[in-house]
Structures are given as structure tokens and as C-alpha cells.
Write a protein that holds these residues in place. Structure first.
Motif, PDB file in Angstrom:
ATOM      1  N   LEU A 123      35.784  31.088  38.038  1.00 21.99           N
ATOM      2  CA  LEU A 123      35.249  31.758  37.546  1.00 21.99           C
ATOM      3  C   LEU A 123      35.407  32.196  36.250  1.00 21.99           C
ATOM      4  O   LEU A 123      34.812  32.436  35.758  1.00 21.99           O
ATOM      5  N   GLY A 124      36.614  32.312  36.190  1.00 21.93           N
ATOM      6  CA  GLY A 124      37.754  33.057  34.763  1.00 21.93           C
ATOM      7  C   GLY A 124      37.147  31.478  33.851  1.00 21.93           C
ATOM      8  O   GLY A 124      37.373  31.126  32.352  1.00 21.93           O
ATOM      9  N   ALA A 125      37.352  30.316  35.154  1.00 16.18           N
ATOM     10  CA  ALA A 125      37.497  29.226  34.050  1.00 16.18           C
ATOM     11  C   ALA A 125      35.748  28.821  33.542  1.00 16.18           C
ATOM     12  O   ALA A 125      36.111  28.747  32.461  1.00 16.18           O
ATOM     13  N   LEU A 126      35.044  28.887  34.009  1.00 20.77           N
ATOM     14  CA  LEU A 126      33.599  28.805  34.026  1.00 20.77           C
ATOM     15  C   LEU A 126      33.232  30.479  32.588  1.00 20.77           C
ATOM     16  O   LEU A 126      32.922  30.101  31.396  1.00 20.77           O
ATOM     17  N   LEU A 127      34.083  31.142  33.109  1.00 18.58           N
ATOM     18  CA  LEU A 127      33.357  32.273  31.947  1.00 18.58           C
ATOM     19  C   LEU A 127      34.026  32.196  30.099  1.00 18.58           C
ATOM     20  O   LEU A 127      33.369  32.109  29.573  1.00 18.58           O
TER      21      LEU A 127
END
Length: 141
Positions: A11-15
Motif C-alpha cells: 500500500l505504501g508503494a502504491l501511494l
């Protein structure tokens, strides 16, 4: 709901990848002002690529944490977890890369990435949706 560490990292990478969409918005303002020459086909495809990237990344951020709420077979989990983000890469790439060059009159071969991305999106949505329905039903008393 407990979110797993790998989910948190994803999720951090997607954000963070949404920053590239933000820079794409800046690119679109330059195209719109005429600072970057583009024909009508290019402008339409650039807009479509930008919109697909943003929507699919946000959809990924919404769906992926839900998969941590149910027990799924590994294959279903992986397809559900990565099908949508892969589509968020492939579909915009198909739009952008297929109209590179000076004054293209129709999309080039990289347009196939759009259809591969659409297949990835369909599989990801189906795996996540079915997995959540079946997994949720299994948790009923």
C-alpha cells in the motif's frame, strides 16, 4: 481488521506511485497549454492513460486491505492482490506508448498493453470479489 506487513508495504508503494500520476497531471497541463506539441489522438490517449493510472491505483488501495480479512488460497489471493495494480501499470502504458512520435494517426503496437492490462484488471477484480464473497460467507456463524 489486521493488515499484514507485506500489505502495508504494498500500500505504501502504491501511494508513492501516485506521485508519478501527479507528475503526469503536470505533463497534461503542459500539453494543454501547447508547451508540448500533441495531436488530438495523443491528447485523448494521454488523458485516458492518466485517468486510468489514478483510478486503478486508488482502486488497488481500496481492495488490497480487504483481502487480509479472509483466508484465501494463495493463487486467488495473489491474483486478487496484484491483478489491479498490474493493470494500473499496463493500461496507462498502452495509452501513452502507443501514441509516441510525431503526429501519429492511429495507435501503435504498444496498444496491446491496454488489452493485457484489461485482462489483468478483470482477473484481479474477479479473484478479489469472489474471494471476498466466499471468504466472508465462510466466516458466517
Amino acid at each position: 481488521m489486521t493488515i499484514q506487513p507485506w500489505t502495508t508495504i504494498l500500500l505504501g508503494a502504491l501511494l508513492l506511485s501516485l506521485i508519478t500520476v501527479e507528475s503526469g497531471g503536470w505533463f497534461l497541463t503542459r500539453v494543454g497549454r501547447g508547451a508540448i506539441p500533441a495531436n488530438t489522438l495523443q491528447k485523448n490517449f494521454f488523458r485516458a492513460g492518466h485517468a486510468h493510472a489514478a483510478v486503478l491505483l486508488l482502486l488497488s488501495v481500496a481492495v488490497i486491505p480487504l483481502l487480509d480479512t479472509v483466508e484465501l488460497p494463495l493463487t486467488i489471493d495473489l491474483v486478487g492482490r496484484f491483478g489491479i495494480p498490474v493493470a494500473a501499470l499496463l493500461m496507462p502504458a498502452g495509452f501513452f506508448l502507443s501514441v509516441l512520435g510525431r503526429d501519429p494517426q492511429r495507435p501503435g503496437r504498444p496498444f496491446v498493453l491496454l488489452w493485457v492490462g484489461a485482462a489483468s484488471l478483470t482477473l484481479g477484480l474477479a479473484a478479489a470479489g469472489i474471494g471476498l464473497v466466499v471468504g466472508g460467507a465462510a466466516q458466517l456463524p
